[in-house]
Design a protein around this motif. Structure first.
Motif, short mmCIF file in Angstrom:
data_model
loop_
_atom_site.label_atom_id
_atom_site.label_comp_id
_atom_site.label_asym_id
_atom_site.label_seq_id
_atom_site.Cartn_x
_atom_site.Cartn_y
_atom_site.Cartn_z
N PRO A 117 0.71 -1.18 0.07
CA PRO A 117 0.16 -0.11 0.01
C PRO A 117 0.86 1.18 -0.22
CG PRO A 117 -0.90 -1.44 1.69
CD PRO A 117 0.54 -2.24 1.04
N GLU A 118 1.78 1.31 0.64
CA GLU A 118 2.76 2.63 0.76
C GLU A 118 3.33 2.72 -0.36
OE1 GLU A 118 3.60 6.03 2.43
OE2 GLU A 118 2.29 4.60 3.46
N LYS A 119 3.87 1.81 -0.88
CA LYS A 119 4.65 2.20 -2.28
C LYS A 119 3.57 2.41 -3.46
CE LYS A 119 8.99 -0.24 -1.97
NZ LYS A 119 8.93 -0.33 -0.38
N ASN A 120 2.58 1.53 -3.29
CA ASN A 120 1.49 1.95 -4.30
C ASN A 120 1.23 3.42 -4.34
OD1 ASN A 120 -1.10 1.91 -5.94
ND2 ASN A 120 -0.86 -0.05 -5.85
N LYS A 121 0.90 4.00 -3.14
CA LYS A 121 0.74 5.28 -2.94
C LYS A 121 1.62 6.22 -3.36
CE LYS A 121 -0.59 8.36 0.91
NZ LYS A 121 -0.61 8.50 2.41
N GLN A 122 2.89 5.98 -3.21
CA GLN A 122 4.06 6.90 -3.48
C GLN A 122 4.15 6.70 -5.17
OE1 GLN A 122 7.92 5.15 -1.85
NE2 GLN A 122 9.00 6.72 -3.32
N VAL A 123 4.04 5.70 -5.65
CA VAL A 123 4.06 5.82 -7.38
C VAL A 123 2.78 6.48 -7.85
CG1 VAL A 123 3.60 4.26 -9.41
CG2 VAL A 123 5.18 3.36 -7.52
N ARG A 124 1.64 6.31 -7.34
CA ARG A 124 0.39 7.22 -7.83
C ARG A 124 0.81 8.65 -7.67
NH1 ARG A 124 -3.95 4.38 -9.29
NH2 ARG A 124 -4.05 2.24 -8.48
N ALA A 125 1.63 9.06 -6.51
CA ALA A 125 1.64 10.42 -6.37
C ALA A 125 2.92 10.82 -7.22
CB ALA A 125 2.10 10.69 -4.87
N GLU A 126 3.87 9.92 -7.74
CA GLU A 126 4.91 10.43 -8.53
C GLU A 126 4.24 10.73 -10.00
OE1 GLU A 126 7.61 7.35 -8.00
OE2 GLU A 126 8.12 8.11 -6.08
N ARG A 127 3.19 9.68 -10.45
CA ARG A 127 2.62 9.67 -11.52
C ARG A 127 1.59 10.88 -11.68
NH1 ARG A 127 -0.25 4.17 -13.44
NH2 ARG A 127 -1.68 5.75 -14.17
N ARG A 128 0.79 11.22 -10.64
CA ARG A 128 0.16 12.53 -10.65
C ARG A 128 0.92 13.69 -10.72
NH1 ARG A 128 -2.57 10.67 -6.77
NH2 ARG A 128 -1.33 11.72 -4.84
N ARG A 129 2.18 13.78 -9.89
CA ARG A 129 2.96 14.99 -10.39
C ARG A 129 3.46 15.13 -11.92
NH1 ARG A 129 8.71 15.10 -9.97
NH2 ARG A 129 9.40 17.11 -9.73
N TYR A 130 3.60 14.36 -12.24
CA TYR A 130 3.88 14.11 -13.90
C TYR A 130 2.65 14.62 -14.42
CZ TYR A 130 5.67 13.06 -18.64
OH TYR A 130 6.02 13.02 -19.80
N HIS A 131 1.64 14.02 -14.39
CA HIS A 131 0.48 14.25 -15.19
C HIS A 131 0.03 16.01 -14.57
CE1 HIS A 131 -1.24 10.28 -16.40
NE2 HIS A 131 -0.12 10.20 -16.39
N GLU A 132 0.11 16.37 -13.80
CA GLU A 132 0.00 17.82 -13.18
C GLU A 132 0.75 18.57 -13.98
OE1 GLU A 132 -0.17 17.53 -9.00
OE2 GLU A 132 -2.01 16.75 -8.85
N ARG A 133 2.16 18.27 -14.27
CA ARG A 133 2.93 19.15 -14.87
C ARG A 133 2.75 19.25 -16.25
NH1 ARG A 133 8.48 21.72 -14.25
NH2 ARG A 133 7.92 23.44 -15.49
N PHE A 134 2.36 18.00 -16.82
CA PHE A 134 1.90 17.96 -18.30
C PHE A 134 0.54 19.02 -18.72
CE2 PHE A 134 0.31 16.43 -22.30
CZ PHE A 134 1.53 16.02 -23.00
N ARG A 135 -0.24 18.88 -17.63
CA ARG A 135 -1.75 19.38 -17.53
C ARG A 135 -1.33 20.97 -17.27
NH1 ARG A 135 -4.58 18.18 -12.85
NH2 ARG A 135 -3.68 20.11 -12.00
N ALA A 136 -0.46 21.40 -16.73
CA ALA A 136 0.00 22.71 -16.49
C ALA A 136 0.43 23.50 -17.94
CB ALA A 136 1.03 23.06 -15.55
N LEU A 137 1.07 22.46 -18.71
CA LEU A 137 1.57 22.99 -19.83
C LEU A 137 0.35 23.33 -20.89
CD1 LEU A 137 4.49 21.21 -21.03
CD2 LEU A 137 4.47 23.46 -21.02
N ILE A 138 -0.66 22.20 -20.89
CA ILE A 138 -1.66 22.55 -21.51
C ILE A 138 -2.68 23.79 -21.16
CG2 ILE A 138 -4.08 21.46 -22.32
CD1 ILE A 138 -1.68 19.81 -23.27
N GLU A 139 -2.75 23.91 -19.85
CA GLU A 139 -3.50 24.90 -19.47
C GLU A 139 -2.78 26.23 -19.69
OE1 GLU A 139 -3.66 24.02 -15.27
OE2 GLU A 139 -5.47 22.84 -15.33
N GLU A 140 -1.42 26.45 -19.78
CA GLU A 140 -1.04 27.65 -20.15
C GLU A 140 -1.14 27.93 -21.56
OE1 GLU A 140 3.80 28.99 -21.35
OE2 GLU A 140 3.62 27.21 -19.84
#
Length: 197
Positions: free
Chosen positions: A118-141
């Motif tokens: 559970p802890e590593k799963n949560k960590q990976v999801r957070a890392e992936r979310r960070r990537y997606h959020e940075r990509f989304r910020a480019l789209i929003e820009e």
């Protein structure tokens, strides 16, 4: 298992990761034993547990190394002094190429993520979310600057592109008609066409 000339100079953690990646891809995470990994890497179980606390840690690192690479590259594209359309296109193509370059890692992750604790799963999801959020910020820009249409929410645009990327390991074939860069260019162009006003 004696070390081969090829592996003798390779640091132990990299040998372990290479062996685990090959075995997880070939036979599945759940059907691969720690003994098989250490034999393939030419090390002892003690060496594995010195560098990785468990087989679960190896599984986590298989995906985390690819995600770290992709995050570093996305950050470089996002921070570049280029028009937003070029930065989005470069980032969209790059994630395709780097996923294909690490296809075994991607396949292992999507096939075996449920084996992570559970802890590593949560960590990976957070890392992936960070990537997606940075990509989304480019789209929003681009949307804020009027370069991209606001008709489709940025979240949906990101999900659209990464839906293709996350499943590359299930359908991309290295011996197919397109090189990794050609496929990346097609998918990046599709994304940009969907974004244009």
């Amino acid at each position: 298992m004696p070390r081969t000339t090829e592996t003798a100079g390779t640091p132990v953690p990299q040998r372990l990761l290479a062996a685990a990646t090959r075995l997880f891809a070939d036979q599945g995470y759940d059907r691969t034993s720690v003994q098989e990994i250490v034999e393939a890497a030419g090390v002892t179980k003690g060496a594995l547990y010195h560098y990785f606390g468990s087989k679960d840690d190896l599984l986590h690192e298989v995906y985390a190394r690819m995600l770290r690479l992709q995050q570093e590259r996305l950050d470089a594209f996002a921070d570049a002094d280029e028009p937003v359309e070029k930065r989005v296109r470069d980032a969209a193509a790059d994630v395709v190429v780097t996923t294909i370059d690490n296809l075994d890692d991607a396949m292992i992750f999507f096939r075996s993520m449920h084996h992570l604790g559970p802890e590593k799963n949560k960590q990976v999801r957070a890392e992936r979310r960070r990537y997606h959020e940075r990509f989304r910020a480019l789209i929003e820009e681009g949307q804020e600057k009027g370069v991209f249409s606001k008709a489709t929410p940025a979240d949906l645009v990101v999900d659209y592109h990464f839906g293709s990327v996350h499943h590359l390991s299930t359908w991309y074939r290295p011996d197919g008609p397109l090189t990794p860069q050609q496929l990346a260019d097609h998918l990046a162009d599709l994304l940009l066409r969907a974004l244009r006003p």
